[in-house]
Design an enzyme around this catalytic site. Structure first.
Site, PDB file in Angstrom:
ATOM      1  CG  ASN A  42      -2.672   5.139  -2.462  1.00 22.26           C
ATOM      2  OD1 ASN A  42      -3.665   5.712  -2.044  1.00 22.26           O
ATOM      3  ND2 ASN A  42      -1.714   4.693  -1.661  1.00 22.26           N
ATOM      4  CD  GLU A  55       2.715  -1.095  -3.458  1.00 14.14           C
ATOM      5  OE1 GLU A  55       3.889  -0.676  -3.383  1.00 14.14           O
ATOM      6  OE2 GLU A  55       1.751  -0.504  -2.933  1.00 14.14           O
ATOM      7  CB  CYS A  80       4.235   0.568   3.136  1.00 16.59           C
ATOM      8  SG  CYS A  80       2.710  -0.390   2.877  1.00 16.59           S
ATOM      9  CG  ASP A 143      -0.183   6.856   2.115  1.00 18.49           C
ATOM     10  OD1 ASP A 143      -1.174   6.115   2.206  1.00 18.49           O
ATOM     11  OD2 ASP A 143       0.837   6.560   1.476  1.00 18.49           O
TER      12      ASP A 143
END
Length: 148
Positions: A42, A55, A80, A143
């Site tokens: 991240n 990712e 997510c 986030d």
């Protein structure tokens, strides 16, 4: 399963790297035929980029590929919707998730679209994310909390 744990250790090292840089501790590793082809973490805080999830950073580092159905994506936290959508969009065949306690994510969405999902419930992934959430709840809220 031993390989899954070994590759998750690499993803966790990426998460730790982001944490050490002041970012969110989420890491990812892309593997094909037992070989790491990309690693990422991240970078939202570090780059000031709201879509620089772990990712997504891993996908960017993998670069262009003709196919993704033969890769396994290892991620320390349940993806997510943005990351899950990218996984489905590019046809990733398998995702191994370190933990889904801190954030349930979209594992059912992935499964419903034919992605093989393995949830490790890795204690080290849980511990790092739990520590981060306790230390920086406002950053966590910015986030993911309520945005999953």
């Amino acid at each position: 399963m031993d390989d899954d744990h070994a590759f998750m250790r690499l993803a966790l090292a990426q998460a730790q790297k982001s944490y050490d840089e002041g970012g969110l501790p989420i890491g990812a590793v892309m593997v094909e035929n037992g070989q790491v082809i990309a690693q990422g973490h991240n970078r939202r805080v570090q780059d000031g980029n709201p879509v620089a999830h772990g990712e997504m950073d891993c996908f960017m580092k993998a670069g262009r590929r003709p196919r993704y159905d033969t890769v396994t994506l290892y991620t320390t936290l349940s993806p997510c919707m943005m990351c899950a959508g990218t996984i489905v969009q590019f046809g990733v065949g398998r995702v191994v998730v370190g933990e889904a306690r801190s954030f349930a994510g979209n594992l059912d969405f992935l499964r419903q679209r034919g992605v093989q999902v393995t949830l490790l419930d890795d204690a080290d992934c849980v511990a790092l994310m739990t520590r981060f959430i306790a230390e920086k709840p406002a950053l966590w809220d910015e986030d993911i909390a309520g945005n999953g």
